[in-house]
Write a protein that holds these residues in place. Structure first.
Motif, mmCIF file in Angstrom:
data_model
loop_
_atom_site.group_PDB
_atom_site.id
_atom_site.type_symbol
_atom_site.label_atom_id
_atom_site.label_comp_id
_atom_site.label_asym_id
_atom_site.label_seq_id
_atom_site.Cartn_x
_atom_site.Cartn_y
_atom_site.Cartn_z
ATOM 1 N N VAL A 250 -4.815 -15.720 4.220
ATOM 2 C CA VAL A 250 -5.735 -16.506 3.546
ATOM 3 C C VAL A 250 -7.166 -16.084 3.897
ATOM 4 C CG1 VAL A 250 -6.540 -19.113 3.457
ATOM 5 C CG2 VAL A 250 -4.014 -18.549 4.141
ATOM 6 N N CYS B 197 -12.594 -25.094 0.291
ATOM 7 C CA CYS B 197 -13.252 -23.918 -0.206
ATOM 8 C C CYS B 197 -14.053 -23.083 0.852
ATOM 9 C CB CYS B 197 -14.386 -24.471 -1.190
ATOM 10 S SG CYS B 197 -15.760 -25.364 -0.265
ATOM 11 N N GLU C 184 -18.958 -33.047 7.627
ATOM 12 C CA GLU C 184 -18.960 -34.045 6.871
ATOM 13 C C GLU C 184 -18.937 -35.576 7.740
ATOM 14 O OE1 GLU C 184 -16.344 -34.239 3.562
ATOM 15 O OE2 GLU C 184 -16.090 -32.084 3.649
HETATM 16 N N1 LIG Z 1 -6.610 -21.906 11.130
HETATM 17 C C1 LIG Z 1 -6.187 -21.685 10.000
HETATM 18 N N2 LIG Z 1 -5.227 -20.707 9.687
HETATM 19 C C2 LIG Z 1 -4.865 -20.572 8.497
HETATM 20 N N3 LIG Z 1 -5.759 -21.113 7.475
HETATM 21 C C3 LIG Z 1 -6.640 -21.830 7.610
HETATM 22 C C4 LIG Z 1 -6.875 -22.065 8.964
HETATM 23 N N4 LIG Z 1 -8.118 -22.691 8.728
HETATM 24 C C5 LIG Z 1 -8.560 -23.020 7.452
HETATM 25 N N5 LIG Z 1 -7.360 -22.536 6.585
HETATM 26 C C6 LIG Z 1 -7.688 -22.155 5.212
HETATM 27 O O1 LIG Z 1 -8.597 -21.874 4.751
HETATM 28 C C7 LIG Z 1 -8.948 -22.282 3.696
HETATM 29 C C8 LIG Z 1 -10.539 -22.921 3.922
HETATM 30 O O2 LIG Z 1 -10.450 -24.102 4.907
HETATM 31 P P1 LIG Z 1 -11.642 -25.023 5.364
HETATM 32 O O3 LIG Z 1 -10.906 -26.019 6.413
HETATM 33 O O4 LIG Z 1 -12.705 -24.103 5.702
HETATM 34 O O5 LIG Z 1 -11.848 -25.922 4.045
HETATM 35 P P2 LIG Z 1 -13.027 -26.902 3.784
HETATM 36 O O6 LIG Z 1 -13.804 -26.559 2.586
HETATM 37 O O7 LIG Z 1 -13.580 -27.406 5.062
HETATM 38 O O8 LIG Z 1 -12.139 -27.985 3.064
HETATM 39 P P3 LIG Z 1 -12.142 -29.551 3.314
HETATM 40 O O9 LIG Z 1 -13.260 -30.319 2.592
HETATM 41 O O10 LIG Z 1 -10.875 -30.271 3.001
HETATM 42 O O11 LIG Z 1 -12.371 -29.815 4.673
HETATM 43 C C9 LIG Z 1 -8.197 -23.375 3.350
HETATM 44 O O12 LIG Z 1 -7.317 -22.772 2.150
HETATM 45 C C10 LIG Z 1 -7.407 -23.480 4.635
HETATM 46 O O13 LIG Z 1 -6.173 -23.767 4.211
#
Ligand SMILES: Nc1ncnc2c1ncn2[C@@H]1O[C@H](COP(=O)(O)OP(=O)(O)OP(=O)(O)O)[C@@H](O)[C@H]1O
Ligand SMILES: [Mg+2]
Length: 368
Positions: free
Chosen positions: A19, A43, A168
């Motif tokens: 990912v 994102c 957030e």
């Molecule tokens: N520890 C992890 N292992 C595998 N995939 C992960 C991990 N942490 C995040 N991801 C993936 O990486 C991508 C980005 O995640 P992230 O948590 O940074 O998004 P975000 O923008 O903070 O979302 P949200 O607004 O929902 O909090 C997503 O597809 C998530 O599933």
């Protein structure tokens, strides 16, 4: 403290494959800047923040605090969070339920083995800044959501961090409390001048708080700039529709050239483009173009003309001072913000776009 991300990527290896949570992001956050990271769920916002905090290691690129490299896989450098002097506030307040407010705020200072007298003074000062000095004896369970969030902000500030990372922090608060806390947070940051990275998926929050904003999509940086730049010059249709509420209208259009004049044709309307937009338009001849126009830059006309698009009002949303009209035309659905009060659904209307406010998006800039 200046914060630099240079071609930073973070790839998670999972059971279902790789990912790319953050992909080749380069950003420079200036000393004392309030920098908002904006984008839809998933994102990569939190991952980017965790990379700055040292809770995650990048898989490529370099992160610097001023001139000091804090993470670089290539150079085998990685500074853990405790060596970065950053403070983080999460969406869930993560307060210790068995400790009262004073002890919650004092916690980082106790860990750092500060003297009692100093702790007392620092907690008092942080609590005063956030207007919670009368709550110091209470346990978290006896506080409202907004009060709890202030305690967690006070706890983050008490150590006087050089970088403030907020993920957030206001999303658990109700709308009114959110607006109030947002204003306070902005004042506080101005006063302390701590470099701040603030994550949100709410464009209003990013626009009102950020000195600058970075918009992310699928782990990549779409665009970074001041709120005005993001609003006035969106680089892609994604930026155009994510920022601004109600979102920008996108209308399929064709660029035409006749007698040396460049025009745009859409639905039953034609528009002569202002001179400063003709160069860009010429490049887009014979291509699928989307014309972008914000609902506040569409006006209603009582009669049809060559420049108007005819349509029917399908819905009216009263917003107080203005109303949001949904208009269905032969080529698209259009949102219009208007102060006009006596329109009815099913009424036939003619809309006109302000040519100076029109954006053009070629195939390369669409939905990216
Ligand atoms: N520890 C992890 N292992 C595998 N995939 C992960 C991990 N942490 C995040 N991801 C993936 O990486 C991508 C980005 O995640 P992230 O948590 O940074 O998004 P975000 O923008 O903070 O979302 P949200 O607004 O929902 O909090 C997503 O597809 C998530 O599933
Ligand atoms: Mg997140």
């Amino acid at each position: 403290m200046r914060l630099t991300f240079q071609h930073v990527s973070k790839r998670f290896m999972t059971m279902r494959g790789a990912v790319d949570a953050v992909h080749d992001v380069s950003l420079e956050i200036k000393d004392g800047e309030f920098f908002a990271i904006l984008g839809p769920s998933g994102c990569g916002k939190s991952t980017l923040l965790n990379l700055a905090a040292g809770l995650e290691k990048p898989t490529a690129g370099e992160i610097r605090f001023d001139d000091r490299v804090v993470a670089s896989p290539e150079r085998r450098i990685f500074l853990p969070p405790r060596n970065r002097n950053v403070a983080m506030v999460f969406q869930s307040y993560a307060l210790y339920p068995h400790l009262n407010v004073f002890d919650n705020i004092a916690f980082p200072l106790r860990i750092a083995r500060e003297k009692d007298a100093h702790i007392k003074m620092a907690v008092k000062r942080a609590a005063e800044m956030l207007g919670i000095e009368n709550l110091l004896e209470r346990k978290p369970a006896e506080l409202s959501g907004g009060q709890r969030q202030r305690v967690s902000i006070a706890r983050a500030l008490v150590r006087r961090p050089e970088v403030f990372l907020l993920d957030e922090p206001l999303s658990n608060l109700d709308a009114q409390l959110r607006t109030g806390t947002r204003a306070e947070l902005k004042c506080l940051q101005r006063e302390l001048k701590i470099t701040t990275l603030y994550i949100t998926h709410d464009q209003t929050e990013a626009m009102t708080l950020g000195d600058r904003i970075a918009l992310l999509k699928d782990g990549s940086l779409v665009q970074a700039g001041t709120p005005e730049e993001m609003y006035e010059q969106p680089k892609t249709t994604f930026a155009a529709t994510f920022i601004g509420s109600p979102p920008m209208n996108l209308v399929p259009a064709k660029v035409k050239e006749k007698d040396g004049r460049i025009t745009l044709a859409f639905g039953d309307a034609t528009m002569v483009l202002p001179r400063e937009k003709t160069e860009q338009a010429k490049q887009l001849k014979k291509q699928q173009v989307l014309l972008g126009i914000r609902p506040e830059h569409v006006t209603l006309r009582s009669e049809a003309s060559g420049q108007t698009l005819s349509g029917t009002v399908t819905a009216i949303e009263p917003l107080g001072r203005e109303a949001l009209l949904h208009i269905s035309t032969e080529c698209c659905h259009i949102l219009v913000l208007t102060t006009e009060k006596d329109l009815k659904t099913d009424e036939r209307v003619f809309v006109c776009f302000d040519p100076n406010r029109v954006h053009l998006f070629g195939p390369e800039q669409q939905t990216k």
